[in-house]
Design an enzyme around this catalytic site. Sequence first.
Site, mmCIF file in Angstrom:
data_model
loop_
_atom_site.group_PDB
_atom_site.id
_atom_site.type_symbol
_atom_site.label_atom_id
_atom_site.label_comp_id
_atom_site.label_asym_id
_atom_site.label_seq_id
_atom_site.Cartn_x
_atom_site.Cartn_y
_atom_site.Cartn_z
ATOM 1 N N HIS A 340 45.108 29.814 46.732
ATOM 2 C CA HIS A 340 43.644 29.875 46.826
ATOM 3 C C HIS A 340 43.116 31.147 46.164
ATOM 4 C CE1 HIS A 340 39.663 29.645 49.066
ATOM 5 N NE2 HIS A 340 39.746 30.954 48.832
ATOM 6 N N GLU A 341 43.707 32.279 46.509
ATOM 7 C CA GLU A 341 43.205 33.555 45.966
ATOM 8 C C GLU A 341 43.388 33.603 44.442
ATOM 9 O OE1 GLU A 341 41.376 35.275 47.715
ATOM 10 O OE2 GLU A 341 41.922 34.372 49.631
ATOM 11 N N HIS A 344 40.712 31.819 42.489
ATOM 12 C CA HIS A 344 39.456 32.563 42.281
ATOM 13 C C HIS A 344 39.462 33.215 40.897
ATOM 14 C CE1 HIS A 344 37.204 32.155 45.922
ATOM 15 N NE2 HIS A 344 38.205 32.569 46.688
HETATM 16 ZN ZN ZN Z 1 38.310 32.372 48.751
#
Ligand code: ZN
Length: 534
Positions: A340-341, A344
């Site tokens: 997820h990170e 980004h």
């Molecule tokens: Zn996030």
Amino acid sequence: MGPSTSIQQAATAFIQSEVGVDAADIQITTTSGSDVHKVAYAKQQFNGIPVANAVAHVAFNNANKIVAFGSSFAKDAKAASPSPSVQVEDAIKTAQDTLKGTHESSFPIPGLEYWIQKDGSAALSHVIQVRNQTANTWYEAFVDAHSGDLISVVDFVAHATYRVLPIHKQVPTDGFETLVDPADPLASPEGWNGDLTRTLGNNAASYRSSLADTTGESDDNLTFVYDYNFNVPPDYENSTNVQFAEVNAFYVVNTMHDITYRYGFTESNYNFQNDNFGKGGDPGGDRVLVSVQDNGGYGDAFFITPPDGQSPTMSLELALVYNVPVAERDSALENDMIAHEFTHGVSNRMTGGGTGRCLQTLEAGGMGEGWSDAMADWTEQTADMKDWYFMTWVTNNPAGARTYPYSTSMTTNPLVYSNVSTVQQEVHYIGEVWANMLHNVHAALIEAHGFSTTANTNPDGTEGNIVWLHLFIDSFPIQPCQPTFVSARDAWIQADANRYNGANKCLLWKAFASRGLGPNAQNYTDDFSVPDGC
Ligand SMILES: [Zn+2]
């Protein structure tokens, strides 16, 4: 007589007496020295031809006293005739065919060396370098100059070993594994460590930063195998389990680099690398800096994306959990959180041309959270497209950190486009609406086209999960700065037209429309219709 000559003579005499070989069969190849010692290095030779696997060293202190000695010399070895009976051209062909590589024109001209075999005999060999740039192999082959057989191979590639939670697994209870050379040679041509021996390489550096120090893991043999003790809580005040956390975070970030690279997040599309190998984009210098057990606080993780050419930072904190014996959990062990990170970074870099400025509105920022959840969802999916829960480990909650699991069922997850204006006006809540739409697109594509188990490294298949990730990556550069649900949906439709000639146009419309993002959706008013012809 200079000191170097006397060292050579003393070393030759010592080897001769220790090993019992003729002085004529000892060749001193080099000497080195420091303020406290001198070392002579030697090779065995027969008929003036060196033996590749018979070396020795003799070390002297400042008083010229011998203080260390090592030898792999062979005593009484029977050496083959020094005149080859196999032509070098034939030996090159044998090496290339057997090792599936090429003897490149820039390589050293093949020479003759002896190779001591297991039976103690010394075989005369043509020594030939062979490389396969696609498979990332590079060998030195020893082809017997009398029999024509390949008798030994030196592997120049440093193998790296990591004990981790494999990318298709989500949480530690799914089971750790030890992986050898997991780097994708196309995406990471010099491996993940390059010529470095730390959790530091071209794509990422991972370390624990505390108030007192900054540490990363280091191993000369690139063997990053550490156990994780679940009975000891990770803690900002000690280094318990930090090694495993650094290695797993390093592994996941590098894997995400390699997967997204295959699908288009490359040097010229503003990705994160220290060296861009002259393949476009910025001059490099922007590997991902991953801080595990980050001491910024508890229960959070975040990714900061500066423009192309400046390193982003990923901070992975510890989480406090309740009703378990060990009260802290490490987000560096939750693969979906790291994926997820990292995502980004993908969405921020690829939207608007590498500036990092184009996901700043509430809606665009919310979609940024959505893309990140959807990508993490993609890494864990299987052919049966299960409902998916984000962040179940660090929350110690099987329902995860979001309001609903991601699902095609309106009962399990009722979120539709209009909810963008009714959910809490915060990026993660808005992101849930978008991530669930992309989950529905993914499910429809897998149902229509099947599922590839090799999608991480092979983007050429026709399966649904491969199509989804192509459209996911392709859509970023063609959507506007500060995209909306409507303009991002349009980018997916256009990406399909660009890559698949619109083959999935109606499938996409139906999936988006099932969640209220049909052709007439605007201003957070749902439209469940599909265009004419679909
Ligand atoms: Zn996030």
